[in-house]
Design an enzyme around this catalytic site. Structure first.
Site, PDB file in Angstrom:
ATOM      1  N   ARG A  26      38.145  38.249  43.642  1.00  0.00           N
ATOM      2  CA  ARG A  26      37.633  38.357  42.266  1.00  0.00           C
ATOM      3  C   ARG A  26      37.402  36.985  41.664  1.00  0.00           C
ATOM      4  O   ARG A  26      36.408  36.750  40.983  1.00  0.00           O
ATOM      5  CB  ARG A  26      38.623  39.141  41.401  1.00  0.00           C
ATOM      6  CG  ARG A  26      38.440  40.628  41.551  1.00  0.00           C
ATOM      7  CD  ARG A  26      39.736  41.341  41.401  1.00  0.00           C
ATOM      8  NE  ARG A  26      40.154  41.498  40.038  1.00  0.00           N
ATOM      9  CZ  ARG A  26      41.424  41.721  39.684  1.00  0.00           C
ATOM     10  NH1 ARG A  26      42.368  41.760  40.597  1.00  0.00           N
ATOM     11  NH2 ARG A  26      41.720  41.905  38.439  1.00  0.00           N
TER      12      ARG A  26
ATOM     13  N   LYS B  73      42.886  39.131  28.355  1.00  0.00           N
ATOM     14  CA  LYS B  73      41.975  39.884  27.480  1.00  0.00           C
ATOM     15  C   LYS B  73      42.548  41.258  27.143  1.00  0.00           C
ATOM     16  O   LYS B  73      42.545  41.676  25.990  1.00  0.00           O
ATOM     17  CB  LYS B  73      40.602  40.068  28.170  1.00  0.00           C
ATOM     18  CG  LYS B  73      39.942  38.787  28.608  1.00  0.00           C
ATOM     19  CD  LYS B  73      38.623  39.033  29.344  1.00  0.00           C
ATOM     20  CE  LYS B  73      38.714  39.841  30.604  1.00  0.00           C
ATOM     21  NZ  LYS B  73      39.442  39.167  31.714  1.00  0.00           N
TER      22      LYS B  73
ATOM     23  N   ARG C 213      51.253  41.777  37.374  1.00  0.00           N
ATOM     24  CA  ARG C 213      50.761  42.712  36.341  1.00  0.00           C
ATOM     25  C   ARG C 213      51.109  44.163  36.672  1.00  0.00           C
ATOM     26  O   ARG C 213      50.965  44.624  37.799  1.00  0.00           O
ATOM     27  CB  ARG C 213      49.242  42.565  36.205  1.00  0.00           C
ATOM     28  CG  ARG C 213      48.613  43.629  35.307  1.00  0.00           C
ATOM     29  CD  ARG C 213      47.272  43.200  34.771  1.00  0.00           C
ATOM     30  NE  ARG C 213      46.269  42.951  35.787  1.00  0.00           N
ATOM     31  CZ  ARG C 213      45.053  42.468  35.518  1.00  0.00           C
ATOM     32  NH1 ARG C 213      44.711  42.193  34.269  1.00  0.00           N
ATOM     33  NH2 ARG C 213      44.199  42.252  36.486  1.00  0.00           N
TER      34      ARG C 213
ATOM     35  N   ARG D 178      29.780  40.430  31.694  1.00  0.00           N
ATOM     36  CA  ARG D 178      30.312  39.585  32.755  1.00  0.00           C
ATOM     37  C   ARG D 178      29.209  38.881  33.523  1.00  0.00           C
ATOM     38  O   ARG D 178      29.511  38.130  34.450  1.00  0.00           O
ATOM     39  CB  ARG D 178      31.121  40.433  33.723  1.00  0.00           C
ATOM     40  CG  ARG D 178      32.631  40.380  33.476  1.00  0.00           C
ATOM     41  CD  ARG D 178      33.248  41.372  34.433  1.00  0.00           C
ATOM     42  NE  ARG D 178      34.569  41.093  34.847  1.00  0.00           N
ATOM     43  CZ  ARG D 178      35.635  41.745  34.366  1.00  0.00           C
ATOM     44  NH1 ARG D 178      35.517  42.581  33.372  1.00  0.00           N
ATOM     45  NH2 ARG D 178      36.803  41.518  34.878  1.00  0.00           N
TER      46      ARG D 178
ATOM     47  N   ARG E 240      47.723  47.803  39.825  1.00  0.00           N
ATOM     48  CA  ARG E 240      46.343  48.130  40.179  1.00  0.00           C
ATOM     49  C   ARG E 240      46.061  47.805  41.642  1.00  0.00           C
ATOM     50  O   ARG E 240      46.545  46.805  42.159  1.00  0.00           O
ATOM     51  CB  ARG E 240      45.392  47.334  39.279  1.00  0.00           C
ATOM     52  CG  ARG E 240      45.217  47.965  37.918  1.00  0.00           C
ATOM     53  CD  ARG E 240      44.514  47.071  36.939  1.00  0.00           C
ATOM     54  NE  ARG E 240      43.386  46.333  37.486  1.00  0.00           N
ATOM     55  CZ  ARG E 240      42.645  45.496  36.775  1.00  0.00           C
ATOM     56  NH1 ARG E 240      42.905  45.302  35.484  1.00  0.00           N
ATOM     57  NH2 ARG E 240      41.653  44.859  37.331  1.00  0.00           N
TER      58      ARG E 240
HETATM   59  P1  ADP Z   1      40.514  42.177  34.875  1.00  0.00           P
HETATM   60  O1  ADP Z   1      41.385  42.813  33.792  1.00  0.00           O
HETATM   61  O2  ADP Z   1      41.314  41.761  36.064  1.00  0.00           O
HETATM   62  O3  ADP Z   1      39.617  41.128  34.328  1.00  0.00           O
HETATM   63  P2  ADP Z   1      38.867  44.554  34.674  1.00  0.00           P
HETATM   64  O4  ADP Z   1      39.844  45.653  34.473  1.00  0.00           O
HETATM   65  O5  ADP Z   1      38.149  44.051  33.466  1.00  0.00           O
HETATM   66  O6  ADP Z   1      39.595  43.346  35.449  1.00  0.00           O
HETATM   67  O7  ADP Z   1      37.788  44.997  35.744  1.00  0.00           O
HETATM   68  C1  ADP Z   1      38.170  45.550  36.987  1.00  0.00           C
HETATM   69  C2  ADP Z   1      36.937  45.651  37.881  1.00  0.00           C
HETATM   70  O8  ADP Z   1      35.968  46.526  37.264  1.00  0.00           O
HETATM   71  C3  ADP Z   1      36.197  44.341  38.118  1.00  0.00           C
HETATM   72  O9  ADP Z   1      36.754  43.578  39.180  1.00  0.00           O
HETATM   73  C4  ADP Z   1      34.789  44.861  38.451  1.00  0.00           C
HETATM   74  O10 ADP Z   1      34.722  45.383  39.773  1.00  0.00           O
HETATM   75  C5  ADP Z   1      34.651  46.032  37.497  1.00  0.00           C
HETATM   76  N1  ADP Z   1      34.052  45.623  36.198  1.00  0.00           N
HETATM   77  C6  ADP Z   1      34.668  45.670  34.972  1.00  0.00           C
HETATM   78  N2  ADP Z   1      33.835  45.232  34.009  1.00  0.00           N
HETATM   79  C7  ADP Z   1      32.668  44.884  34.643  1.00  0.00           C
HETATM   80  C8  ADP Z   1      31.413  44.351  34.212  1.00  0.00           C
HETATM   81  N3  ADP Z   1      31.179  44.065  32.900  1.00  0.00           N
HETATM   82  N4  ADP Z   1      30.454  44.134  35.148  1.00  0.00           N
HETATM   83  C9  ADP Z   1      30.658  44.427  36.437  1.00  0.00           C
HETATM   84  N5  ADP Z   1      31.807  44.909  36.921  1.00  0.00           N
HETATM   85  C10 ADP Z   1      32.816  45.150  36.038  1.00  0.00           C
HETATM   86  P1  ADP Z   2      42.881  40.435  31.661  1.00  0.00           P
HETATM   87  O1  ADP Z   2      42.649  41.690  30.879  1.00  0.00           O
HETATM   88  O2  ADP Z   2      42.174  39.239  31.085  1.00  0.00           O
HETATM   89  O3  ADP Z   2      42.627  40.597  33.124  1.00  0.00           O
HETATM   90  P2  ADP Z   2      45.715  40.952  31.079  1.00  0.00           P
HETATM   91  O4  ADP Z   2      45.755  41.077  29.607  1.00  0.00           O
HETATM   92  O5  ADP Z   2      45.818  42.187  31.886  1.00  0.00           O
HETATM   93  O6  ADP Z   2      44.435  40.066  31.532  1.00  0.00           O
HETATM   94  O7  ADP Z   2      46.895  39.934  31.477  1.00  0.00           O
HETATM   95  C1  ADP Z   2      47.153  39.605  32.853  1.00  0.00           C
HETATM   96  C2  ADP Z   2      48.663  39.535  33.063  1.00  0.00           C
HETATM   97  O8  ADP Z   2      49.193  38.411  32.356  1.00  0.00           O
HETATM   98  C3  ADP Z   2      49.439  40.759  32.548  1.00  0.00           C
HETATM   99  O9  ADP Z   2      50.502  40.965  33.454  1.00  0.00           O
HETATM  100  C4  ADP Z   2      49.941  40.317  31.175  1.00  0.00           C
HETATM  101  O10 ADP Z   2      51.172  40.964  30.818  1.00  0.00           O
HETATM  102  C5  ADP Z   2      50.162  38.814  31.377  1.00  0.00           C
HETATM  103  N1  ADP Z   2      49.884  38.011  30.172  1.00  0.00           N
HETATM  104  C6  ADP Z   2      48.894  38.204  29.262  1.00  0.00           C
HETATM  105  N2  ADP Z   2      48.913  37.237  28.313  1.00  0.00           N
HETATM  106  C7  ADP Z   2      49.929  36.399  28.637  1.00  0.00           C
HETATM  107  C8  ADP Z   2      50.453  35.187  28.043  1.00  0.00           C
HETATM  108  N3  ADP Z   2      49.917  34.651  26.932  1.00  0.00           N
HETATM  109  N4  ADP Z   2      51.507  34.596  28.650  1.00  0.00           N
HETATM  110  C9  ADP Z   2      52.033  35.121  29.781  1.00  0.00           C
HETATM  111  N5  ADP Z   2      51.598  36.246  30.390  1.00  0.00           N
HETATM  112  C10 ADP Z   2      50.545  36.894  29.833  1.00  0.00           C
END
Ligand code: ADP
Ligand code: ADP
Length: 222
Positions: A172, A14, A128, A89, A161
């Protein structure tokens, strides 16, 4: 007001897709994870409240999260629309968003699910690296920056992170995937859900998102 929701498990891509899409649609990304990390960094009361949940891989309670999101949506740059990354979420958050948009005569135009199997999610999060300034994500194998340790987009330093450690990654996935299922159902019921295959390359996923938006009647750039 164009509102697009990007849905997906942690690590689905995302945060990679959101800025690409934002550039195409010329509307900002609102990523609640980034807003929470900024609040933690700045030591605000909200950040202090959220931190223990984030460190444990748990969702921050809905009340805190909805407040954070609504404050962000009230800012002037969100008036034309937003791409939501990481919100809603939970089903409660999805309902709160619907209500807030209805008050403005708006609604979610499309909810795009970036679908990636669990074993690939673990691989993605373990490798990541994100930038300090804006959280732009990279991957040490599949999406490395041009210069090691430096963001291609804004030149800031890359770091791993705290919650991308193996134990927290598993927590998670265990704790957040059930709630994601409810959010998917919410948008399936309202008829705006579109699913794209997130296992493809970053460019192919971006193209699939454009197709999904066109199908949903949310015009891509232009
Ligand atoms: P990821 O990129 O791995 O999906 P995020 O950066 O979106 O993780 O979120 C990191 C953390 O922030 C989550 O594990 C949660 O603790 C918190 N968080 C983010 N968005 C939400 C949400 N919409 N509701 C509840 N917690 C959230
Ligand atoms: P989210 O925001 O859903 O948690 P991220 O965009 O941070 O996910 O992506 C998670 C990890 O996967 C990052 O290290 C990113 O560079 C990698 N990644 C994202 N999209 C792809 C893809 N299509 N193929 C391979 N690796 C990817």
């Amino acid at each position: 007001m164009r509102v697009i929701v990007l849905l997906g498990a942690p690590g689905a891509g995302k945060g990679t897709q959101a800025p690409l899409l934002a550039a195409r649609l010329e509307i900002p990304v609102v990523a609640t994870g980034d807003l929470f990390r900024a609040a933690v960094r700045d030591g605000t009361a909200l950040g202090l409240g959220a931190r223990r949940y984030m460190d444990a891989g748990q969702l921050v309670p809905d009340e805190i999260t909805v407040k954070l999101l609504l404050e962000r949506l009230a800012r002037p740059d969100a008036a034309a629309g937003v791409i939501l990354d990481g919100f809603p979420r939970t089903a409660v958050q999805a309902a709160a968003l619907d209500r807030a948009l209805a008050e403005r005569g708006a609604r979610v135009g499309a909810a795009v699910l970036v679908d990636v199997p669990a074993e690939e999610l673990i691989r993605r999060m373990s490798g990541r690296w994100v930038c300090r300034r804006a959280g732009h994500p990279y991957h040490e194998v599949s999406n490395p920056p041009r210069v090691a340790g430096v963001c291609d987009i804004d030149g800031s330093e890359l770091y791993q992170r705290a919650d991308d450690q193996p134990a927290t990654i598993r927590a998670r996935m265990d704790q957040q995937l059930g709630a994601l299922g409810q959010v998917i159902e919410h948008y399936r019921t309202s008829g705006v859900l579109r699913t794209v295959d997130g296992r493809q390359t970053i460019d192919a996923v971006a193209a699939a998102i454009d197709c999904a938006l066109a199908e949903a009647g949310v015009a891509a750039a232009g």
